[in-house]
Motif scaffolding. Structure first.
Motif, PDB file in Angstrom:
ATOM      1  N   LYS A 109     -16.136  13.313   4.980  1.00  0.00           N
ATOM      2  CA  LYS A 109     -17.553  13.954   4.747  1.00  0.00           C
ATOM      3  C   LYS A 109     -16.783  15.511   5.399  1.00  0.00           C
ATOM      4  N   TYR A 110     -15.672  14.988   6.100  1.00  0.00           N
ATOM      5  CA  TYR A 110     -15.318  16.681   6.720  1.00  0.00           C
ATOM      6  C   TYR A 110     -13.838  16.749   6.232  1.00  0.00           C
ATOM      7  N   ASN A 111     -13.144  18.143   5.776  1.00  0.00           N
ATOM      8  CA  ASN A 111     -11.923  18.352   5.353  1.00  0.00           C
ATOM      9  C   ASN A 111     -10.973  18.613   6.601  1.00  0.00           C
ATOM     10  N   ARG A 112     -11.217  18.880   7.848  1.00  0.00           N
ATOM     11  CA  ARG A 112     -10.880  18.898   8.719  1.00  0.00           C
ATOM     12  C   ARG A 112     -11.575  19.417  10.169  1.00  0.00           C
ATOM     13  N   VAL A 113     -10.878  18.270  10.705  1.00  0.00           N
ATOM     14  CA  VAL A 113     -11.382  17.998  12.377  1.00  0.00           C
ATOM     15  C   VAL A 113     -10.767  18.290  13.357  1.00  0.00           C
ATOM     16  N   MET A 114     -11.411  17.407  14.601  1.00  0.00           N
ATOM     17  CA  MET A 114     -10.538  17.730  16.109  1.00  0.00           C
ATOM     18  C   MET A 114     -11.236  16.259  16.553  1.00  0.00           C
ATOM     19  N   LEU A 115     -10.070  15.742  17.235  1.00  0.00           N
ATOM     20  CA  LEU A 115      -9.779  14.570  17.734  1.00  0.00           C
ATOM     21  C   LEU A 115      -9.538  14.721  18.972  1.00  0.00           C
ATOM     22  N   LYS A 116     -10.652  15.050  19.338  1.00  0.00           N
ATOM     23  CA  LYS A 116     -10.211  14.606  21.112  1.00  0.00           C
ATOM     24  C   LYS A 116     -10.247  13.050  21.802  1.00  0.00           C
ATOM     25  N   ILE A 117      -9.251  13.116  22.623  1.00  0.00           N
ATOM     26  CA  ILE A 117      -9.355  11.758  23.452  1.00  0.00           C
ATOM     27  C   ILE A 117      -8.876  11.960  24.831  1.00  0.00           C
ATOM     28  N   SER A 118      -9.074  10.692  25.730  1.00  0.00           N
ATOM     29  CA  SER A 118      -8.407  10.846  27.177  1.00  0.00           C
ATOM     30  C   SER A 118      -7.261  10.312  27.366  1.00  0.00           C
ATOM     31  N   GLY A 119      -6.609  10.846  28.288  1.00  0.00           N
ATOM     32  CA  GLY A 119      -5.277  10.260  28.182  1.00  0.00           C
ATOM     33  C   GLY A 119      -6.032   8.703  28.695  1.00  0.00           C
ATOM     34  N   GLU A 120      -6.692   8.285  29.625  1.00  0.00           N
ATOM     35  CA  GLU A 120      -6.490   7.259  29.983  1.00  0.00           C
ATOM     36  C   GLU A 120      -6.870   5.682  28.331  1.00  0.00           C
ATOM     37  N   ALA A 121      -7.127   6.183  27.263  1.00  0.00           N
ATOM     38  CA  ALA A 121      -7.323   5.588  26.218  1.00  0.00           C
ATOM     39  C   ALA A 121      -5.818   5.601  25.796  1.00  0.00           C
ATOM     40  N   LEU A 122      -4.300   6.101  25.816  1.00  0.00           N
ATOM     41  CA  LEU A 122      -3.403   5.575  25.755  1.00  0.00           C
ATOM     42  C   LEU A 122      -3.217   4.151  26.814  1.00  0.00           C
ATOM     43  N   MET A 123      -3.730   4.065  27.861  1.00  0.00           N
ATOM     44  CA  MET A 123      -3.698   3.594  28.952  1.00  0.00           C
ATOM     45  C   MET A 123      -2.869   1.661  29.109  1.00  0.00           C
ATOM     46  N   GLY A 124      -3.947   1.672  27.731  1.00  0.00           N
ATOM     47  CA  GLY A 124      -4.134  -0.175  26.924  1.00  0.00           C
ATOM     48  C   GLY A 124      -4.492  -0.367  28.783  1.00  0.00           C
TER      49      GLY A 124
ATOM     50  N   ASP B 203      -4.321  10.281   5.546  1.00  0.00           N
ATOM     51  CA  ASP B 203      -4.303   9.095   4.442  1.00  0.00           C
ATOM     52  C   ASP B 203      -5.325   9.640   3.555  1.00  0.00           C
ATOM     53  N   MET B 204      -6.037  10.130   4.175  1.00  0.00           N
ATOM     54  CA  MET B 204      -7.997  10.625   3.413  1.00  0.00           C
ATOM     55  C   MET B 204      -7.583  11.971   3.027  1.00  0.00           C
ATOM     56  N   GLY B 205      -6.960  13.143   2.994  1.00  0.00           N
ATOM     57  CA  GLY B 205      -6.703  14.196   3.039  1.00  0.00           C
ATOM     58  C   GLY B 205      -7.379  15.063   3.742  1.00  0.00           C
ATOM     59  N   VAL B 206      -7.962  14.051   5.020  1.00  0.00           N
ATOM     60  CA  VAL B 206      -8.416  15.542   5.840  1.00  0.00           C
ATOM     61  C   VAL B 206      -7.558  15.393   6.657  1.00  0.00           C
ATOM     62  N   GLU B 207      -7.668  17.191   7.211  1.00  0.00           N
ATOM     63  CA  GLU B 207      -6.868  17.403   8.092  1.00  0.00           C
ATOM     64  C   GLU B 207      -6.808  17.772   9.972  1.00  0.00           C
ATOM     65  N   ILE B 208      -5.971  17.287  10.269  1.00  0.00           N
ATOM     66  CA  ILE B 208      -6.150  16.365  11.940  1.00  0.00           C
ATOM     67  C   ILE B 208      -5.741  17.865  12.583  1.00  0.00           C
ATOM     68  N   CYS B 209      -6.700  18.105  14.001  1.00  0.00           N
ATOM     69  CA  CYS B 209      -5.550  18.178  15.073  1.00  0.00           C
ATOM     70  C   CYS B 209      -6.352  17.617  16.258  1.00  0.00           C
TER      71      CYS B 209
END
Length: 246
Positions: free
Chosen positions: A13-28, A51-57
């Motif tokens: 649905k989008y060609n270029r997106v921003m993914l925002k995640i918290s640092g806490e998401a990496l703690m498991g 792999d879908m061809g989407v450009e990711i920030c």
């Protein structure tokens, strides 16, 4: 993980997106730091969208290592505490870069605070070129200024990179009118406006970030980062999420 078919790629649905995640998401399940299996799982989610061809920030918070506001609340000078938090985001960005490149995804860590030995300085045109070459760009060190959160950094970089949407990975599958972890009757919104987020004080992002995304007419999609395949599914028009629009 194999690449998706060309037919599936065209469904993004989008060609270029921003993914925002918290640092806490990496703690498991840990209480601090990076949990390598969790970092690996998130990297695989990012790769599946790449792999879908989407450009990711990407912008990753630093709360799993150090949070400036907490340091300030404990008596540390606020500017110093915020700079320490920025350095924590660089550590997280480097960890995510390592995980992505192990999967064969070319990645650049781009810091708002110059530290040439470990990552690139932020130059907008160079960052855009990286995206055009299908490299994942992880923006670190926030905006480079104290008193601004990584939410605001994500909104700012998304606007500068001409992203088509901001994806905010949470532990819940959208925005609720109250905490679904404590209130089983909490109602999830499918669609909501930025002004409603502010007036209802829903605390999806800080007010500065919400105002910036609203003023730039940037869609915000809040989804569960814990749902396997959720990020890719939304790009293909599936899944459960809340969409915030002007």
């Amino acid at each position: 993980m194999t690449s998706l078919s060309p037919e599936f790629v065209t469904q993004a649905k989008y060609n270029r997106v921003m993914l925002k995640i918290s640092g806490e998401a990496l703690m498991g399940d840990q209480g601090f730091g990076l949990h390598p299996p969790t970092v690996q799982r998130i990297a695989e989610e990012v790769k599946s969208v790449h792999d879908m061809g989407v450009e990711i920030c990407m912008v990753i918070g630093g709360g799993n290592i150090f949070r400036g506001l907490q340091g300030s609340a404990q008596g540390m000078e606020r500017t110093t505490a915020d700079y320490m938090g920025m350095l924590a985001t660089v550590m997280n960005a480097l960890g995510m870069q390592s995980a992505l490149e192990e999967l064969g995804v070319f990645t650049r860590v781009i810091s708002a605070i110059p530290m040439d030995q470990v990552c690139e300085p932020y130059i907008r045109r160079r960052a855009v070129r990286h995206l055009e070459k299908k490299r994942v760009c992880i923006f670190a060190a926030g905006t480079g200024n104290p008193y601004f959160t990584t939410d605001t950094a994500a909104a700012l970089r998304a606007s500068e990179m001409a992203c088509e949407a901001i994806f905010m990975g949470k532990q819940v599958d959208g925005i609720y009118d109250s905490d679904p972890k404590t209130n089983p009757d909490a109602k999830r919104f499918d669609r909501i406006t930025y002004n409603e987020v502010l007036t209802k004080n829903l605390k999806v992002m800080d007010a500065s970030a919400i105002a910036l995304t609203r003023d730039n007419n940037m869609p915000l999609i809040v989804f569960s980062l814990d749902e396997p395949g959720g990020f890719r599914g939304i790009l293909a028009g599936e899944g459960t999420y809340t969409k915030v629009m002007g």
